[in-house]
Structure formats: structure tokens, C-alpha cells
Design a protein around this motif. Sequence first.
Motif, PDB file in Angstrom:
ATOM      1  N   ALA A 190       0.831  -1.198   0.000  1.00 40.75           N
ATOM      2  CA  ALA A 190       0.000   0.000   0.000  1.00 40.75           C
ATOM      3  C   ALA A 190       0.867   1.251   0.000  1.00 40.75           C
ATOM      4  O   ALA A 190       0.420   2.318  -0.430  1.00 40.75           O
ATOM      5  N   ALA A 191       2.110   1.134   0.485  1.00 45.20           N
ATOM      6  CA  ALA A 191       3.056   2.251   0.473  1.00 45.20           C
ATOM      7  C   ALA A 191       4.461   1.709   0.671  1.00 45.20           C
ATOM      8  O   ALA A 191       4.653   0.658   1.295  1.00 45.20           O
ATOM      9  N   ILE A 192       5.442   2.428   0.137  1.00 43.64           N
ATOM     10  CA  ILE A 192       6.852   2.148   0.396  1.00 43.64           C
ATOM     11  C   ILE A 192       7.443   3.395   1.033  1.00 43.64           C
ATOM     12  O   ILE A 192       7.529   4.446   0.399  1.00 43.64           O
ATOM     13  N   ASP A 193       7.813   3.291   2.298  1.00 42.94           N
ATOM     14  CA  ASP A 193       8.365   4.429   3.036  1.00 42.94           C
ATOM     15  C   ASP A 193       9.883   4.482   2.876  1.00 42.94           C
ATOM     16  O   ASP A 193      10.515   3.477   2.529  1.00 42.94           O
ATOM     17  N   PRO A 194      10.494   5.650   3.157  1.00 45.64           N
ATOM     18  CA  PRO A 194      11.924   5.830   2.868  1.00 45.64           C
ATOM     19  C   PRO A 194      12.866   4.901   3.613  1.00 45.64           C
ATOM     20  O   PRO A 194      13.913   4.527   3.087  1.00 45.64           O
ATOM     21  N   GLY A 195      12.546   4.552   4.870  1.00 45.29           N
ATOM     22  CA  GLY A 195      13.488   3.724   5.611  1.00 45.29           C
ATOM     23  C   GLY A 195      13.047   3.486   7.036  1.00 45.29           C
ATOM     24  O   GLY A 195      11.851   3.533   7.353  1.00 45.29           O
ATOM     25  N   MET A 196      14.042   3.237   7.918  1.00 49.40           N
ATOM     26  CA  MET A 196      13.771   2.890   9.311  1.00 49.40           C
ATOM     27  C   MET A 196      14.605   3.758  10.238  1.00 49.40           C
ATOM     28  O   MET A 196      15.627   4.306   9.841  1.00 49.40           O
ATOM     29  N   ASN A 197      14.144   3.833  11.501  1.00 45.08           N
ATOM     30  CA  ASN A 197      14.949   4.538  12.500  1.00 45.08           C
ATOM     31  C   ASN A 197      15.983   3.590  13.089  1.00 45.08           C
ATOM     32  O   ASN A 197      16.106   2.426  12.667  1.00 45.08           O
ATOM     33  N   ILE A 198      16.709   4.033  14.093  1.00 44.84           N
ATOM     34  CA  ILE A 198      17.796   3.242  14.660  1.00 44.84           C
ATOM     35  C   ILE A 198      17.299   1.958  15.311  1.00 44.84           C
ATOM     36  O   ILE A 198      18.027   0.962  15.420  1.00 44.84           O
ATOM     37  N   ASN A 199      16.011   1.950  15.730  1.00 40.19           N
ATOM     38  CA  ASN A 199      15.425   0.766  16.353  1.00 40.19           C
ATOM     39  C   ASN A 199      14.708  -0.140  15.362  1.00 40.19           C
ATOM     40  O   ASN A 199      13.983  -1.053  15.761  1.00 40.19           O
ATOM     41  N   LYS A 200      14.893   0.124  14.077  1.00 41.17           N
ATOM     42  CA  LYS A 200      14.349  -0.697  12.996  1.00 41.17           C
ATOM     43  C   LYS A 200      12.831  -0.616  12.886  1.00 41.17           C
ATOM     44  O   LYS A 200      12.176  -1.588  12.493  1.00 41.17           O
ATOM     45  N   TYR A 201      12.261   0.546  13.208  1.00 41.54           N
ATOM     46  CA  TYR A 201      10.857   0.806  12.949  1.00 41.54           C
ATOM     47  C   TYR A 201      10.740   1.685  11.708  1.00 41.54           C
ATOM     48  O   TYR A 201      11.537   2.606  11.510  1.00 41.54           O
ATOM     49  N   ILE A 202       9.721   1.412  10.888  1.00 39.27           N
ATOM     50  CA  ILE A 202       9.545   2.136   9.632  1.00 39.27           C
ATOM     51  C   ILE A 202       9.186   3.595   9.911  1.00 39.27           C
ATOM     52  O   ILE A 202       8.350   3.884  10.762  1.00 39.27           O
ATOM     53  N   VAL A 203       9.833   4.503   9.163  1.00 40.68           N
ATOM     54  CA  VAL A 203       9.600   5.943   9.290  1.00 40.68           C
ATOM     55  C   VAL A 203       9.181   6.500   7.918  1.00 40.68           C
ATOM     56  O   VAL A 203       9.849   6.218   6.920  1.00 40.68           O
ATOM     57  N   PRO A 204       8.045   7.253   7.812  1.00 42.74           N
ATOM     58  CA  PRO A 204       7.177   7.651   8.916  1.00 42.74           C
ATOM     59  C   PRO A 204       6.281   6.539   9.445  1.00 42.74           C
ATOM     60  O   PRO A 204       5.839   6.607  10.575  1.00 42.74           O
ATOM     61  N   GLY A 205       5.983   5.534   8.612  1.00 46.40           N
ATOM     62  CA  GLY A 205       5.244   4.375   9.081  1.00 46.40           C
ATOM     63  C   GLY A 205       3.967   4.727   9.801  1.00 46.40           C
ATOM     64  O   GLY A 205       3.302   5.719   9.511  1.00 46.40           O
ATOM     65  N   PHE A 206       3.606   3.881  10.794  1.00 49.32           N
ATOM     66  CA  PHE A 206       2.522   4.230  11.714  1.00 49.32           C
ATOM     67  C   PHE A 206       2.721   3.622  13.093  1.00 49.32           C
ATOM     68  O   PHE A 206       1.830   3.661  13.935  1.00 49.32           O
ATOM     69  N   GLY A 207       3.889   3.058  13.356  1.00 51.19           N
ATOM     70  CA  GLY A 207       4.154   2.471  14.657  1.00 51.19           C
ATOM     71  C   GLY A 207       4.095   0.952  14.594  1.00 51.19           C
ATOM     72  O   GLY A 207       4.170   0.357  13.525  1.00 51.19           O
TER      73      GLY A 207
END
Length: 218
Positions: A190-207
Motif C-alpha cells: 500500500a506504500a513504500i516508506d523511505p526507511g527505518m529509524n535506529i530501532n528498525k521501525y519504519i519511518v514515517p510508518g505508523f508504529g
Amino acid sequence: MTIINFAEQNSVINQYMAELRDKSYQKNRLLFRHNIKRVGEMMAYELSKTLEYKAKTVTTPLGTIDMPLPKDDLLIATVLRAGLPFHEGFLHVFDRAANGFVSAYRMYTNREHTEVGIHTEYMAAPSSKGKTLIIVDPMLATGGSMAASYEALIKTGIPRKVHIACVIATPEGLDTLRQTLPDNATVWCAAIDPGMNINKYIVPGFGDAGDLCYGEKL
């Protein structure tokens, strides 16, 4: 590997995605689960257009008619627990499909929670031999859980075709799948987001999808 990104198209999926991302909407778990399910239903409908069809004669009260019906032997598998509402959306569309469930989850391997390992401990699924395998999981972050699930499922037999469905993916996750899946596999996002934060969560993502659907875990 073919990648279908619905964010590049104008569709109602974008409305559901906006609500999934909105932290005010996320306070309502029922709405969050419902939108995950609706994205699954829409994605399953689009995926249905790629299946193989065969004409079948249907008898009505007033006569007969030949109709093209799907002939693929489907196996829909999901990763517990976050994948359950997404899986339900697919099952609403493919109501005759067989089902599989894999327990695969991330474990941080260092104290700083910046390195992730994947642990798979449970699977309940029929053989995937010769089937059209659809693995659904809302978040494709590192791709480790999806790759581990795929490798667990094909131990029972090689599928005829492989589809991966996710709500949000990252380039890194897609790269992991390129190294794991057969060349003719298709990934639906449904979407491809730019990447992940240092804890490997998708950013902007949704949590954390599992926490937002069912509540926080220990």
C-alpha cells in the motif's frame, strides 16, 4: 521480482492509509484493525486479477451461463499476531483459500536495540506444494520476518506462484526479499516508506501494527 505500490495510484486505499498513520485515529483500535482489514480486501481484489481463470457452467433458475472462475489453489499465510486483521481482509475475498499461520518475531540482539534477529517457533499450515502462496504481513521493515516465514512454509513443498502482501514496506525489506524469493514473485504494497529509524521501525510508518491492533505487549 515485481513490486506493486498502490501509493503511486489514486484509490481509496490512500484514505485508509491516511487514517492508519494519523495518531489521533490510532486511539481507536477497532478503527485501526478495520482499516488494516479494508486494505487487505482491496489488495486481494487487485491480486485476483492476476490469477488464472477457467470457464465453468453455472445453472440458474432460468437457464445456464458460462462464467470465468479462479482455478488457482490458494494458500494464504500470515505472521502472528499483527497479520491477523490483514489476513482476515484477504480471506473475505478469497473465502475458499487454505490458511497458514507462522509465529515469527523480531528480537533485539544488542542492548541498544539497534540490531534485530528473527525467531520462528511455530507454524500451522498445509503443504504449499503447487499452490499459489500469498503471505500477508502489515509491516515489511528489515524483511527478516517475511523471509523466515517464506522459508518455513516452503519446507512443505514448492509453491507454483508466490505473492507477498504488506501495508508498508521499506527499500531494505524489499532488497531482503529479492535475495529470498523466486524471480517470478510479486510484492504488493500500500506504500513504500523511505526507511527505518535506529530501532528498525519504519519511518514515517505508523508504529507497531500489533500493538495498535491489540494493545501493548510485554
